[in-house]
Design an enzyme around this catalytic site. Sequence first.
Site, PDB file in Angstrom:
ATOM      1  N   THR A  38      58.893  28.457  21.958  1.00  0.00           N
ATOM      2  CA  THR A  38      59.310  28.105  20.603  1.00  0.00           C
ATOM      3  C   THR A  38      58.175  27.430  19.829  1.00  0.00           C
ATOM      4  O   THR A  38      57.203  26.963  20.401  1.00  0.00           O
ATOM      5  CB  THR A  38      60.513  27.148  20.616  1.00  0.00           C
ATOM      6  N   HIS A  59      68.544  23.501  29.815  1.00  0.00           N
ATOM      7  CA  HIS A  59      67.630  24.031  28.808  1.00  0.00           C
ATOM      8  C   HIS A  59      66.223  24.320  29.316  1.00  0.00           C
ATOM      9  O   HIS A  59      65.497  25.136  28.728  1.00  0.00           O
ATOM     10  CB  HIS A  59      67.543  23.032  27.643  1.00  0.00           C
ATOM     11  N   TYR A  65      63.453  19.900  11.715  1.00  0.00           N
ATOM     12  CA  TYR A  65      63.007  20.784  12.804  1.00  0.00           C
ATOM     13  C   TYR A  65      63.877  22.033  12.776  1.00  0.00           C
ATOM     14  O   TYR A  65      65.103  21.957  12.888  1.00  0.00           O
ATOM     15  CB  TYR A  65      63.173  20.053  14.132  1.00  0.00           C
TER      16      TYR A  65
END
Length: 770
Positions: A600, A471, A587
Amino acid sequence: MAEAHEAVAFSFQIGPDGVNVNLSFDAVKTIVYSGLRSWKLRWRRGLNSLYNSLYPGGPIRGIAYVGLVSTLYYNGYDLSFQIIPWLEQHVFRPYFLPKTSKILACVAFGCGSYIVVIEIRKQTLRILFSYHGWMYQTHGKKTPILSKLWGGIVSLLVGRNPSLYSCQGSLPTLPLPSVNDTVERYLRTVRPLFDDAEYTRMEKLAEEFKNSLGGRLQRYLWLKWLLSSNYVSDWWEEYVYLRGRSPIMVNSNFYGLDAVYIRPTTVQSARAANLTCAAFFYRTELDKENIKPLMVQKLVPLCSRQYERQFNTVRIPGLETDKIIHYSDSRHIAVYNKGRWYKVYTFYNNQLLMPCELQIQFEAIINDTTPPSKGEEHLAALTAGERKQWAQARNKYFSTGINRSSLDAIEKAAFIIILEDEDYAFTATMSKDFNDYAHSIFHGKAYDRWFDKSFNFIISKNAVFGFNVEHSWADAPITGHMVEYVICEDIIHFGYDKDGNTNGTPRFDAIKPIKLKWNISDECDQVIESSLAVATELYRDVDLNVYIQDDYGKGFIKKCKLSPDSHIQMALQLAYYRDSGKFSLTYEASMTRLFREGRTETVRSCSIESSQWVKSMNDPNISNAKRIELLRLACDYHQQQYRDAMTGKGIDRHLFCLYVVSKYLGVDSPFLQEVLSEPWKLSTSQTPHNYEEKYAKYTKDPSKINAGGGFGPVADDGYGVSYVIAGEDLIFFHITSKKSSSATDSLRFGNHIKKAFNDMKNLFNNESVE
């Protein structure tokens, strides 16, 4: 030919018979082709950089402009306001002949003025892209004159054929919100979570922060904002991802699934070959920058910086922090099958191998009966365990010799192919088989994925595909873009013959895959097994459930005049409240790629409005009409929050950076410590679809697009929910939690989502949705 890559290019020996020189032509040819490819890549990237620096102009237009200026000057029309004569007289005449000086002055003015015009155009676009009023327009209402004027100017200036990185220089910088605005927005989001006494306490902490430490931290952060292209992204990458010492498997890596309603072949080697070749096609498109930047409203480009590290990238473990290594090129992949690692060359004579040629290599690996070396089968468990232990083992056992060269073959590969030795038997319905398939792609057996690589392609024995992604280097939409391209190329472009094998005829003998060699000591093997034990315990605790919502989807939601994403988020709020009996921090990932190097931001989906609507759904005294009214208010506020997050007015990244500054300064803030320690018990994300324009018609068919993917829960007693809107009447939910938590159950939560969707549909049973 088959052994060309294994041959020694040059050997030099002196013996009794004199000097013996041995030269391998094939190996030298391979080295020469490799060098040529490297230089070609550098040349192409250099030209692309030049083109991007001049965009929205271009080299050809620049030459034409210089020619026009020079021609007019020679014909008595001076567009330079006497600058050309001054340059000719004072700069060039002392060193060149009069005729040459005149030419050089014209060229110098033409080039300089063209660059100035381009820079003015870029700065104008940057200002225009900083306007986000268009995003807040209500759908269905007349577009304001200001937005129309803005759109017309942007269309005029943005250019008609941007390449992937053309618009990077025109993107604005992520704005830095004020401390007061961020804190006020934060307090509003936590109001539903606290009782009056707790909320009053938090208000007091916030007020103390604003009036004391907040201003000082903001000044330091403002300095970082002034000096950096994005004040968040580098700290986010380092402190959220790379400095984490816990396993990245489950905790960080995410997964994605195949197109589950279509099976193009059941031949494993053929599917692996098509997907590999398609991925290299995509890499070539990236290298040439032929892929168009994603454009919102077909006007505003999104930042493309994350694409740079998609291939040839690996995360290297460190004792305190990891680092991301990106190689400029790689001509091979690494393949894992039955406990063995292989290096597979994907180019020969500077040409990419076609699927039929790659299939021969994959078949050779599958049919190989050579057993794994000692420690080889479980070797990748090192990438699944604790990062510090992996860093220590890498430095101690893999820094020299055979182990080093074999590790390099994996880490420097373009990407990883995993050829599974088992079938994924499932149908595209909710079932244990489907969940087992998702489990396998997510974590496998903890030793059969190289979790440090940017991505692993996983192909089962019956040719079902999935992918696992590290990620830190980028966010899910970047990989989603590639996978959509790869699946479409696999099925539409390459295809399969009637027996399920690849199409085409090999152009030359297959290049043999190279089995990697290892020298694993007993001590190293113990470290590997120790990492495996940690990783095994971690993945066995994963409770994963895929819920398929196929009763209705975005088609019905739009008829109700609601945002599909907001509708889904409200359904998740209702499901969570029924599951846990309370509200919790939620979230939802939103992107900030309207700004340079954006990644993000958090949308806090649990709000005052959403909580009021959720409570109304459990109150029999409230009418359906009132519930619909509250639902619309909740969805509208969620849309507002989402737009704020996209346009740089989010809450959490600003507070995160203030917290980092406080740590650098060595000061403590009770307010920031409490904010940053609050658990996200419901972490959600939507996976977008339909990126590739040339496949847009194809990917509108839900049977031919992938079923999304998922990630692990953020909190030990929370849920991770990823969803993809796959069609008008199809939504996939990937729900994860921990079996060790008595507060969560992924199957139960999926049932709550189903009931929430049904209840929301029933709200409109007596209402017109046309």
